[in-house]
Write a protein that holds these residues in place. Structure first.
Motif, PDB file in Angstrom:
ATOM      1  N   GLY B   9       0.818  -1.206   0.000  1.00 38.31           N
ATOM      2  CA  GLY B   9       0.000   0.000   0.000  1.00 38.31           C
ATOM      3  C   GLY B   9       0.851   1.254   0.000  1.00 38.31           C
ATOM      4  O   GLY B   9       0.551   2.209  -0.727  1.00 38.31           O
ATOM      5  N   ALA B  10       1.931   1.239   0.796  1.00 39.95           N
ATOM      6  CA  ALA B  10       2.818   2.405   0.856  1.00 39.95           C
ATOM      7  C   ALA B  10       3.518   2.612  -0.482  1.00 39.95           C
ATOM      8  O   ALA B  10       3.646   3.751  -0.964  1.00 39.95           O
ATOM      9  N   ALA B  11       3.945   1.514  -1.105  1.00 40.08           N
ATOM     10  CA  ALA B  11       4.628   1.622  -2.404  1.00 40.08           C
ATOM     11  C   ALA B  11       3.668   2.174  -3.459  1.00 40.08           C
ATOM     12  O   ALA B  11       4.050   3.005  -4.294  1.00 40.08           O
ATOM     13  N   ARG B  12       2.436   1.728  -3.375  1.00 39.15           N
ATOM     14  CA  ARG B  12       1.433   2.197  -4.348  1.00 39.15           C
ATOM     15  C   ARG B  12       1.156   3.686  -4.153  1.00 39.15           C
ATOM     16  O   ARG B  12       1.078   4.445  -5.123  1.00 39.15           O
ATOM     17  N   GLN B  17       1.840   9.283  -5.949  1.00 38.45           N
ATOM     18  CA  GLN B  17       2.367  10.624  -5.692  1.00 38.45           C
ATOM     19  C   GLN B  17       3.415  11.011  -6.736  1.00 38.45           C
ATOM     20  O   GLN B  17       3.435  12.140  -7.237  1.00 38.45           O
ATOM     21  N   ALA B  18       4.270  10.044  -7.075  1.00 39.31           N
ATOM     22  CA  ALA B  18       5.299  10.305  -8.100  1.00 39.31           C
ATOM     23  C   ALA B  18       4.645  10.621  -9.437  1.00 39.31           C
ATOM     24  O   ALA B  18       5.107  11.508 -10.177  1.00 39.31           O
ATOM     25  N   ASP B  19       3.554   9.929  -9.744  1.00 43.59           N
ATOM     26  CA  ASP B  19       2.827  10.209 -10.984  1.00 43.59           C
ATOM     27  C   ASP B  19       2.289  11.633 -10.987  1.00 43.59           C
ATOM     28  O   ASP B  19       2.344  12.335 -11.999  1.00 43.59           O
ATOM     29  N   ALA B  20       1.740  12.047  -9.839  1.00 48.30           N
ATOM     30  CA  ALA B  20       1.177  13.404  -9.748  1.00 48.30           C
ATOM     31  C   ALA B  20       2.266  14.448  -9.963  1.00 48.30           C
ATOM     32  O   ALA B  20       2.058  15.459 -10.643  1.00 48.30           O
ATOM     33  N   GLU B  21       3.433  14.190  -9.389  1.00 48.56           N
ATOM     34  CA  GLU B  21       4.547  15.142  -9.561  1.00 48.56           C
ATOM     35  C   GLU B  21       5.015  15.176 -11.016  1.00 48.56           C
ATOM     36  O   GLU B  21       5.315  16.239 -11.566  1.00 48.56           O
ATOM     37  N   LEU B  22       5.053  13.991 -11.632  1.00 48.69           N
ATOM     38  CA  LEU B  22       5.461  13.928 -13.040  1.00 48.69           C
ATOM     39  C   LEU B  22       4.477  14.704 -13.918  1.00 48.69           C
ATOM     40  O   LEU B  22       4.880  15.485 -14.799  1.00 48.69           O
ATOM     41  N   MET B  23       3.183  14.521 -13.652  1.00 51.57           N
ATOM     42  CA  MET B  23       2.175  15.221 -14.461  1.00 51.57           C
ATOM     43  C   MET B  23       2.231  16.729 -14.240  1.00 51.57           C
ATOM     44  O   MET B  23       1.991  17.507 -15.172  1.00 51.57           O
ATOM     45  N   ALA B  24       2.541  17.148 -13.020  1.00 50.56           N
ATOM     46  CA  ALA B  24       2.669  18.590 -12.764  1.00 50.56           C
ATOM     47  C   ALA B  24       3.817  19.163 -13.588  1.00 50.56           C
ATOM     48  O   ALA B  24       3.709  20.258 -14.151  1.00 50.56           O
ATOM     49  N   GLY B  80      -4.752   9.708  -7.528  1.00 47.93           N
ATOM     50  CA  GLY B  80      -6.063   9.059  -7.388  1.00 47.93           C
ATOM     51  C   GLY B  80      -5.906   7.580  -7.228  1.00 47.93           C
ATOM     52  O   GLY B  80      -4.992   7.106  -6.546  1.00 47.93           O
ATOM     53  N   GLU B  81      -6.795   6.850  -7.839  1.00 49.94           N
ATOM     54  CA  GLU B  81      -6.789   5.394  -7.706  1.00 49.94           C
ATOM     55  C   GLU B  81      -5.876   4.729  -8.724  1.00 49.94           C
ATOM     56  O   GLU B  81      -5.427   3.615  -8.506  1.00 49.94           O
ATOM     57  N   ALA B  82      -5.657   5.385  -9.853  1.00 51.51           N
ATOM     58  CA  ALA B  82      -4.955   4.716 -10.954  1.00 51.51           C
ATOM     59  C   ALA B  82      -3.608   5.348 -11.244  1.00 51.51           C
ATOM     60  O   ALA B  82      -3.443   6.566 -11.120  1.00 51.51           O
ATOM     61  N   THR B  86      -2.072   3.018 -16.267  1.00 53.52           N
ATOM     62  CA  THR B  86      -3.366   2.334 -16.198  1.00 53.52           C
ATOM     63  C   THR B  86      -4.452   3.216 -16.803  1.00 53.52           C
ATOM     64  O   THR B  86      -5.282   2.759 -17.592  1.00 53.52           O
ATOM     65  N   TRP B  87      -4.416   4.492 -16.427  1.00 54.71           N
ATOM     66  CA  TRP B  87      -5.385   5.446 -16.966  1.00 54.71           C
ATOM     67  C   TRP B  87      -5.244   5.539 -18.484  1.00 54.71           C
ATOM     68  O   TRP B  87      -6.237   5.517 -19.221  1.00 54.71           O
ATOM     69  N   MET B  88      -4.015   5.623 -18.957  1.00 52.84           N
ATOM     70  CA  MET B  88      -3.790   5.731 -20.401  1.00 52.84           C
ATOM     71  C   MET B  88      -4.257   4.464 -21.124  1.00 52.84           C
ATOM     72  O   MET B  88      -4.785   4.541 -22.238  1.00 52.84           O
TER      73      MET B  88
END
Lengths: 134, 207
Positions: B9-12, B17-24, B80-82, B86-88
């Motif tokens: 869960g922590a890794a996920r 969070q890393a995805d959110a930073e990348l998208m920003a 979020g959840e994905a 996965t979203w792509m």
């Protein structure tokens, strides 16, 4: 679970029991523990197809596609400002150019009218001189 | 087990969070971030579209549209959840479904089923030989069998989620998967025996 069901699940879901439907995993593990040779053969066969499928998991993109995608990506704000400034400069240059061209055209028309008048008169004078001379 | 779940869960959460930073960073036009997402997601999205559609040119169009949609949502992306990939993948699957539906509605304009009859683009040339042969064999499966394999093997969906997506029962999904994989094994055994060896025959029950 019997062999037929074990084979059906391997055929459908592949060799990795973690991908099998949750409610059947425990029974499948019990079956594999009781019939290790048969289970190994069935899973090996499914695993061969899994491996073949995995060879097609990724497809490397060509340079043209990558360039098209990169071109559509967001641009840095400074690039947008720079582009805005360039666009404004271009518009200004076009405006100035058009203004200059218009002024030049107007001047040209005036000059043209002036010279036409002068030489128009000259033509008349020349005709008159020719007739007199003849 | 609880510790493992907690660790997973922590890794996920860290991945999200890393995805959110990348998208920003992508939203700000950071070229390194854009390149990073393309490097990690483009082969996957393109592979999905190639397998689903069979046609390499259409697959490139789907990959491009998927990325364009991703670029458009970059400034609104929140953890979020994905994961991003996965979203792509969901976007790409929907785009492929739309194209397949249009093919069914306009059968005259539908492209040839076999990949080797379709125009070749540079991604096919770049693809490995094994990959190309598997994709070719997949393109010969009926559409629903191919989609079932795509969702369950490649996208690693569970049986309930995949059955919902195909609007069929879990039992029907299992049947589609088994028939699809059996047919695929036969095709590969005939056309690419080095990939599948002597395992062409489906397992036979011994009891």
């Amino acid at each position: 679970m019997d062999l037929q069901r074990f084979e059906m699940l391997a055929e459908a879901w592949g060799a990795d029991l973690a991908r099998w439907p949750q409610p059947e995993r425990d029974a499948a593990e019990v079956f594999a523990g009781m019939h290790p040779d048969v289970a190994r053969r069935v899973l090996a066969q499914a695993g061969t197809l899994d491996a073949a499928l995995d060879a097609a998991r990724d497809v490397q993109a060509g340079d043209l596609l990558a360039a098209r995608i990169r071109r559509a990506a967001p641009k840095p704000a400074r690039t947008l400002v720079w582009r805005g400034a360039m666009a404004a400069s271009l518009a200004l240059a076009v405006g100035l150019g058009a203004g200059y061209a218009g002024a030049a055209a107007a001047a040209s028309d005036v000059d043209s009218a002036y010279f036409t008048g002068v030489f128009g008169d000259l033509d008349a004078d020349w005709a008159e001189w020719t007739e007199n001379g003849a | 087990m609880a510790r493992n779940d907690s660790h997973t869960g922590a890794a996920r959460a860290a991945g999200l969070q890393a995805d959110a930073e990348l998208m920003a960073r992508i939203a700000e036009g950071d070229s390194a971030a854009i390149a990073a997402l393309m490097e990690r997601a483009l082969p996957r999205v393109l592979g999905l579209a190639r397998r689903m559609l069979g046609d390499p040119v259409e697959a490139e169009d789907v990959a491009q549209e998927t990325f364009e949609r991703t670029w458009r949502v970059a400034d609104r992306w929140r953890p979020g959840e994905a994961r991003i990939e996965t979203w792509m993948s969901r976007i790409a699957i929907n785009l492929c479904h739309d194209r397949l539906r249009r093919r069914r509605e306009t059968p005259v304009a539908s492209p040839p089923e076999r990949a080797d009859a379709a125009p070749r683009s540079d991604n096919v040339i770049a693809a490995g030989q094994a990959s190309a042969r598997v994709i070719e064999a997949l393109s010969e499966l009926p559409e629903r069998q191919r989609t079932a394999i795509e969702l369950c093997h490649f996208q690693e969906m569970g049986n309930i989620e995949a059955a919902d997506m195909l609007d069929i029962s879990v039992e029907a999904l299992e049947s589609l998967l088994a028939r699809g994989r059996r047919k695929l094994r036969e095709l590969l055994a005939a056309e690419a025996p080095e990939l599948i060896g002597d395992l062409a025959a489906p397992a036979q029950s011994e009891g």
